[in-house]
Design a protein around this motif. Structure first.
Motif, PDB file in Angstrom:
ATOM      1  N   VAL A   1       0.853  -1.189   0.000  1.00 32.16           N
ATOM      2  CA  VAL A   1       0.000   0.000   0.000  1.00 32.16           C
ATOM      3  C   VAL A   1       0.889   1.239   0.000  1.00 32.16           C
ATOM      4  O   VAL A   1       1.824   1.341   0.800  1.00 32.16           O
ATOM      5  CB  VAL A   1      -0.925   0.028   1.230  1.00 32.16           C
ATOM      6  N   ALA A   2       0.610   2.176  -0.904  1.00 32.52           N
ATOM      7  CA  ALA A   2       1.324   3.456  -0.955  1.00 32.52           C
ATOM      8  C   ALA A   2       0.397   4.569  -0.505  1.00 32.52           C
ATOM      9  O   ALA A   2      -0.784   4.593  -0.889  1.00 32.52           O
ATOM     10  CB  ALA A   2       1.835   3.733  -2.371  1.00 32.52           C
ATOM     11  N   LEU A   3       0.914   5.485   0.301  1.00 38.20           N
ATOM     12  CA  LEU A   3       0.093   6.554   0.875  1.00 38.20           C
ATOM     13  C   LEU A   3       0.839   7.877   0.784  1.00 38.20           C
ATOM     14  O   LEU A   3       2.056   7.936   1.037  1.00 38.20           O
ATOM     15  CB  LEU A   3      -0.250   6.227   2.322  1.00 38.20           C
ATOM     16  N   VAL A   4       0.110   8.932   0.438  1.00 40.26           N
ATOM     17  CA  VAL A   4       0.696  10.270   0.280  1.00 40.26           C
ATOM     18  C   VAL A   4       0.171  11.190   1.372  1.00 40.26           C
ATOM     19  O   VAL A   4      -1.041  11.287   1.582  1.00 40.26           O
ATOM     20  CB  VAL A   4       0.361  10.862  -1.102  1.00 40.26           C
ATOM     21  N   GLU A   5       1.090  11.847   2.070  1.00 42.04           N
ATOM     22  CA  GLU A   5       0.729  12.849   3.079  1.00 42.04           C
ATOM     23  C   GLU A   5       1.175  14.230   2.604  1.00 42.04           C
ATOM     24  O   GLU A   5       2.192  14.363   1.904  1.00 42.04           O
ATOM     25  CB  GLU A   5       1.409  12.550   4.406  1.00 42.04           C
ATOM     26  N   THR A   6       0.445  15.259   3.012  1.00 42.33           N
ATOM     27  CA  THR A   6       0.824  16.644   2.741  1.00 42.33           C
ATOM     28  C   THR A   6       1.461  17.214   4.003  1.00 42.33           C
ATOM     29  O   THR A   6       0.830  17.266   5.058  1.00 42.33           O
ATOM     30  CB  THR A   6      -0.393  17.484   2.341  1.00 42.33           C
ATOM     31  N   LEU A   7       2.711  17.641   3.881  1.00 41.44           N
ATOM     32  CA  LEU A   7       3.473  18.096   5.043  1.00 41.44           C
ATOM     33  C   LEU A   7       3.382  19.608   5.192  1.00 41.44           C
ATOM     34  O   LEU A   7       3.186  20.331   4.201  1.00 41.44           O
ATOM     35  CB  LEU A   7       4.934  17.667   4.914  1.00 41.44           C
ATOM     36  N   PRO A   8       3.551  20.109   6.412  1.00 41.75           N
ATOM     37  CA  PRO A   8       3.538  21.567   6.602  1.00 41.75           C
ATOM     38  C   PRO A   8       4.814  22.198   6.062  1.00 41.75           C
ATOM     39  O   PRO A   8       5.891  21.599   6.118  1.00 41.75           O
ATOM     40  CB  PRO A   8       3.447  21.710   8.126  1.00 41.75           C
ATOM     41  N   CYS A   9       4.679  23.395   5.525  1.00 40.06           N
ATOM     42  CA  CYS A   9       5.847  24.143   5.077  1.00 40.06           C
ATOM     43  C   CYS A   9       6.531  24.773   6.293  1.00 40.06           C
ATOM     44  O   CYS A   9       5.870  25.222   7.228  1.00 40.06           O
ATOM     45  CB  CYS A   9       5.452  25.247   4.099  1.00 40.06           C
ATOM     46  N   THR A  10       7.851  24.791   6.274  1.00 38.48           N
ATOM     47  CA  THR A  10       8.616  25.408   7.362  1.00 38.48           C
ATOM     48  C   THR A  10       9.392  26.587   6.818  1.00 38.48           C
ATOM     49  O   THR A  10      10.006  26.508   5.754  1.00 38.48           O
ATOM     50  CB  THR A  10       9.584  24.392   7.994  1.00 38.48           C
ATOM     51  N   THR A  11       9.367  27.662   7.548  1.00 41.71           N
ATOM     52  CA  THR A  11      10.062  28.881   7.101  1.00 41.71           C
ATOM     53  C   THR A  11      11.575  28.715   7.140  1.00 41.71           C
ATOM     54  O   THR A  11      12.295  29.431   6.465  1.00 41.71           O
ATOM     55  CB  THR A  11       9.669  30.067   7.994  1.00 41.71           C
ATOM     56  N   THR A  12      12.074  27.744   7.906  1.00 39.60           N
ATOM     57  CA  THR A  12      13.528  27.549   8.004  1.00 39.60           C
ATOM     58  C   THR A  12      14.060  26.680   6.882  1.00 39.60           C
ATOM     59  O   THR A  12      15.264  26.549   6.715  1.00 39.60           O
ATOM     60  CB  THR A  12      13.882  26.887   9.350  1.00 39.60           C
ATOM     61  N   ASP A  13      13.174  26.071   6.101  1.00 36.73           N
ATOM     62  CA  ASP A  13      13.605  25.200   5.017  1.00 36.73           C
ATOM     63  C   ASP A  13      13.903  26.049   3.787  1.00 36.73           C
ATOM     64  O   ASP A  13      13.013  26.417   3.039  1.00 36.73           O
ATOM     65  CB  ASP A  13      12.512  24.177   4.706  1.00 36.73           C
ATOM     66  N   THR A  14      15.174  26.356   3.576  1.00 36.43           N
ATOM     67  CA  THR A  14      15.565  27.236   2.470  1.00 36.43           C
ATOM     68  C   THR A  14      15.727  26.484   1.157  1.00 36.43           C
ATOM     69  O   THR A  14      15.881  27.093   0.113  1.00 36.43           O
ATOM     70  CB  THR A  14      16.908  27.919   2.802  1.00 36.43           C
ATOM     71  N   THR A  15      15.702  25.148   1.202  1.00 35.27           N
ATOM     72  CA  THR A  15      15.869  24.381  -0.031  1.00 35.27           C
ATOM     73  C   THR A  15      14.573  24.243  -0.803  1.00 35.27           C
ATOM     74  O   THR A  15      14.571  23.914  -1.973  1.00 35.27           O
ATOM     75  CB  THR A  15      16.405  22.971   0.276  1.00 35.27           C
ATOM     76  N   SER A  16      13.450  24.458  -0.126  1.00 38.72           N
ATOM     77  CA  SER A  16      12.161  24.314  -0.797  1.00 38.72           C
ATOM     78  C   SER A  16      11.821  25.564  -1.580  1.00 38.72           C
ATOM     79  O   SER A  16      11.891  26.674  -1.050  1.00 38.72           O
ATOM     80  CB  SER A  16      11.061  24.054   0.242  1.00 38.72           C
ATOM     81  N   PRO A  17      11.474  25.448  -2.854  1.00 39.85           N
ATOM     82  CA  PRO A  17      11.063  26.612  -3.618  1.00 39.85           C
ATOM     83  C   PRO A  17       9.728  27.146  -3.115  1.00 39.85           C
ATOM     84  O   PRO A  17       8.986  26.464  -2.442  1.00 39.85           O
ATOM     85  CB  PRO A  17      10.931  26.057  -5.046  1.00 39.85           C
ATOM     86  N   THR A  18       9.456  28.368  -3.474  1.00 39.18           N
ATOM     87  CA  THR A  18       8.211  28.992  -3.047  1.00 39.18           C
ATOM     88  C   THR A  18       7.038  28.382  -3.809  1.00 39.18           C
ATOM     89  O   THR A  18       7.097  28.212  -5.017  1.00 39.18           O
ATOM     90  CB  THR A  18       8.272  30.509  -3.317  1.00 39.18           C
TER      91      THR A  18
END
Length: 409
Positions: A286-303
């Motif tokens: 079984v594969a499951l997808v979760e939506t994670l909260p965005c963190t302001t300290t995560d500079t690698t994630s694009p806007t």
């Protein structure tokens, strides 16, 4: 009279009339399975009113005590004891099979041949598309009858559930907007059981609703759910449902013939906004997808895109593998936002990226996942995904309000 071969045309073995016969006459219009005398459950049965169903659907729709059923087409009450084998359709099926060209006979793919590859093995080509604005309005979920290829789409139209034939012709719809019996408030996702029942998660009504393939209400389950979202069915017919607000994955065991829920329990808890879920019929994973909260300290994630997490469980819901958007981006210069997940016939994991309009193969997720692009064009906002046993990839594109079909190059 001499027996002359038919010239190419609507009556020839490869003509349009023959295809229409197979679709309109030689499959049950309740479960969309092909009629077949072996197994006996798919044998065509005449009802007293004149309509024809397969034996399995006659049994499923009939009252267990009164031995009567309401015809799903004309609503006439029929006695199960008066049904009889429709030999004319069986003879027609055998006749067409005997005169079918040899090239049309399915064969087993040889090892190493292109047909022996899974749909997740490389780039795919767009074969066809159907739907469009008006036919589909903001679609959110897609499921397919495994044997017939009939597709079920849930969307925001007057009839929340739309049923399409394998060639994209709209067959019928059901599920009027509302909260009453047989109605759907907000359909989030849809699945099809091995027996041909249609399962819809109604996030607006906080319920999981089971219908026959013609739209008759079989069951409404509300216990334990807050906001049911993603849904899929394993090869045993057990229903898996994610609850985005409760943060849980539920498994429902249902007696479809009696329309009752036998068990409904949470099999995975403490999830963060779980959405898509998929079952592998080959392995039971079984594969499951979760939506994670965005963190302001995560500079690698694009806007913009919200990070997601993909978890692979075995059939006992033990974690086999887990990876998030950041982990996937380490091997590529992208930040995938997983919106849908599926398994191909060899158990490879395939995901859609709704933000970038892409479809990726991750291979066997237990090993180190490798992002392999499958579809990098023609998509706007993919939100639904099905990999068929016939090596086709069917994608629901909410941006184009369309269903798009892809095949191996």
């Amino acid at each position: 009279m001499a027996d002359f071969p038919l010239p190419p045309g609507p009556l020839s073995p490869d003509g349009a009339l023959l295809r229409e016969i197979h679709i309109s006459l030689l499959e049950c219009k309740v479960c969309f399975e092909k009629y077949n005398s072996s197994p006996k459950e798919r044998r065509p049965q005449n009802l007293f009113c004149g309509h024809v169903l397969c034996l399995e659907c006659v049994r499923a729709l009939s009252h267990p005590v009164l031995k009567k059923l309401e015809c799903p087409f004309c609503r006439q009450l029929c006695d199960v004891e008066t049904t009889s084998h429709c030999r004319a359709l069986t003879d027609l099926q055998e006749l067409l099979h005997c005169h079918a060209p040899k090239s049309a006979v399915p064969h087993r793919a040889k090892e190493g041949s292109g047909c022996g590859r899974g749909v997740g093995s490389g780039a795919l080509q767009l074969c066809s598309a159907y739907g469009g604005w008006g036919t589909l309005i903001n679609p959110t979920g897609l499921a397919v009858f495994r044997s017939s290829g009939t597709a079920v789409v849930v969307h925001d139209g007057d009839q929340r559930v739309a049923v399409f034939g394998p060639q994209g012709r709209r067959l019928h719809g059901f599920g009027q907007k509302g909260r009453g019996p047989g109605e759907v408030c907000y359909a989030a996702d849809v699945a099809v059981t091995p027996g041909g029942y249609v399962v819809v998660t109604d996030a607006g009504d906080g319920a999981v609703k089971v219908f026959s393939s013609r739209g008759s209400v079989v069951l409404v389950a509300r216990d334990s759910f807050q906001t049911p979202w993603g849904v899929d069915v394993d090869n045993c017919g057990h229903i898996l449902v994610t609850d985005i607000r409760a943060g849980m994955l539920f498994r429902l065991v249902v007696d479809f013939a009696r329309g009752v829920t036998l068990t409904n329990r949470a099999v995975v808890t403490r999830l963060h906004r779980p959405k898509a879920v998929a079952c592998c019929w080959a392995t039971g994973n079984v594969a499951l997808v979760e939506t994670l909260p965005c963190t302001t300290t995560d500079t690698t994630s694009p806007t913009g895109p919200q990070p997601t997490r993909l978890t692979l469980f075995n059939k006992d819901f033990d974690i086999l593998s887990q990876i998030d958007s950041f982990g996937l981006s380490l091997g590529a210069s992208i930040w995938p936002c997983v919106s849908a997940v599926a398994f191909d016939r060899f158990g490879d994991v395939i995901v859609t990226d709704s933000q970038q309009g892409l479809v990726w193969s991750l291979g066997k997720l237990q090993a180190s996942p490798v992002l392999t692009p499958l579809v990098s064009a023609d998509l706007v906002r993919p939100v639904g995904l099905v990999a068929t046993a016939q090596n086709m990839l069917i994608v629901l594109d909410s941006g184009d309000h369309a269903v798009k079909m892809y095949s191996v190059s």
